[in-house]
Each structure stands twice: as structure tokens, then as C-alpha cells.
Design a protein around this motif. Structure first.
Motif, short mmCIF file in Angstrom:
data_model
loop_
_atom_site.label_atom_id
_atom_site.label_comp_id
_atom_site.label_asym_id
_atom_site.label_seq_id
_atom_site.Cartn_x
_atom_site.Cartn_y
_atom_site.Cartn_z
N LYS A 99 -2.41 -8.78 13.74
CA LYS A 99 -2.12 -10.14 13.29
C LYS A 99 -0.66 -10.28 12.87
O LYS A 99 -0.03 -11.30 13.14
CB LYS A 99 -3.03 -10.53 12.11
N GLN A 105 1.23 -11.79 4.09
CA GLN A 105 0.69 -10.78 5.01
C GLN A 105 1.31 -9.40 4.73
O GLN A 105 0.63 -8.39 4.81
CB GLN A 105 0.94 -11.20 6.47
N GLN A 141 1.41 -10.57 15.85
CA GLN A 141 1.29 -11.91 16.43
C GLN A 141 2.12 -12.89 15.63
O GLN A 141 2.78 -13.77 16.20
CB GLN A 141 -0.19 -12.33 16.45
N CYS A 142 2.09 -12.75 14.31
CA CYS A 142 2.90 -13.63 13.46
C CYS A 142 4.38 -13.42 13.74
O CYS A 142 5.16 -14.38 13.81
CB CYS A 142 2.62 -13.38 11.98
#
Length: 176
Positions: free
Chosen positions: A168, A38, A171-172
Motif C-alpha cells: 500500500k 502510513q 502504491q501511495c
């Protein structure tokens, strides 16, 4: 016997804990790999966003240059129009002067008229050329404006995608 049973129970608990620890290590590894991926995606998107911004700025600069050229051409056209009006005024003045002076200067009048017509034709030709240039510049301007709009849409999409990826990532991070 009791010690052996306790020992066996403790060994079994130890094995379960080692198994849990191994499972946690594997999970941690998978999460670290996902996080790295990511991060890589976010870095690539950031680079792409910077690249798009640079392209946008270059196109803005190019559009400014074209606008300056366009403005110069419009100024030249206006200058030529003033020269044409002056030339036409001069032609009228000369025509009246020679009509008053009489037929004696008819030849000079004819020569002046021919010269003024040549200047007029040259000015009209120049105006036509400038109008053609103006048309080309307007087409270029429209194309650049279209490209600018396309790039603006792409930039908006990239920003939306970046915001989603950052969400995201957050959130990770919260999950980890």
C-alpha cells in the motif's frame, strides 16, 4: 474597453489559477498527512515485528534450556537404572555366595539383603520421582511447543500484514 475586457479576463484566469493552486495545496497537505500516518503505522508494525521476533528468540532459548534439563534428567534416569541393575546383580551374587557358604553366614546374608532392599526401594523411589519430573518436563515441553506454534502463526500474520502495508505504501508513493 478591450484592455478592460482583457484585464477582467486575465483577472478571472488569475483567480481560477489561485483557486486551483489552493486546491492543489490542500490536496498536497492531505496526501502528506496520509503519508505520515502510513509511515507511522509501518514504523509501529516494524517495532511490533522486532518485539515478536525477540519474544520468539527468548522462547527458543527457553525451549533449548528445557531440552537440556530434560536430557540431563533422562541421563540421570538411565544412570539410576544402571545402578539399579548393578544393585540387583550384586544382590543375586551375594545371595548365591551365601547359599554356597552355608547356613553359618545366614545372618550376614539377611543383613546384606535388607541393605540391598533399602537401596532398591530408594532407587525405585528415585525412579518414580524422576518419572514424575519427566512427566512435568514433557508437559512443559508440550506447552512451550504450543506457545512457539502460536507465536509462529502470529509472526506469519504480522509478516503478511507488513507485506500488505508495504504494498500500500508503494502504491501511495506511486500515486504521489
Amino acid at each position: 474597453r478591450r484592455i478592460t475586457a482583457e484585464n477582467a479576463d486575465l483577472l478571472r484566469q488569475l483567480q481560477e489559477m489561485e483557486s486551483d493552486a489552493n486546491l492543489l495545496l490542500k490536496t498536497k497537505s492531505a496526501l502528506v498527512a496520509a503519508l505520515d500516518e502510513q509511515k507511522s503505522i509501518a514504523d509501529n508494525e516494524s517495532k511490533e515485528r522486532v518485539s515478536l521476533l525477540a519474544k520468539y528468540r527468548n522462547l527458543e532459548h527457553e525451549a533449548d534450556g528445557l531440552k537440556e534439563n530434560f536430557d540431563e534428567e533422562v541421563g540421570s534416569k538411565e544412570n539410576l537404572a544402571r545402578q539399579l541393575i548393578k544393585a540387583l546383580g550384586d544382590a543375586d551374587m551375594w545371595r548365591q555366595k551365601y547359599e554356597i557358604d552355608g547356613l553359618a553366614k545366614a545372618e550376614e546374608l539377611e543383613m546384606s539383603r535388607l541393605k540391598l532392599q533399602a537401596r532398591l526401594s530408594e532407587s525405585q523411589s528415585t525412579i518414580e520421582q524422576l518419572n514424575a519430573k519427566l512427566s512435568q518436563l514433557e508437559k512443559s515441553k508440550a506447552k512451550v511447543q504450543g506457545d512457539l506454534n502460536d507465536i509462529s502463526v502470529q509472526l506469519d500474520q504480522a509478516q503478511i500484514l507488513n507485506a500488505a502495508m508495504e504494498k500500500k505504501a508503494k502504491q501511495c508513493d506511486r500515486i504521489v
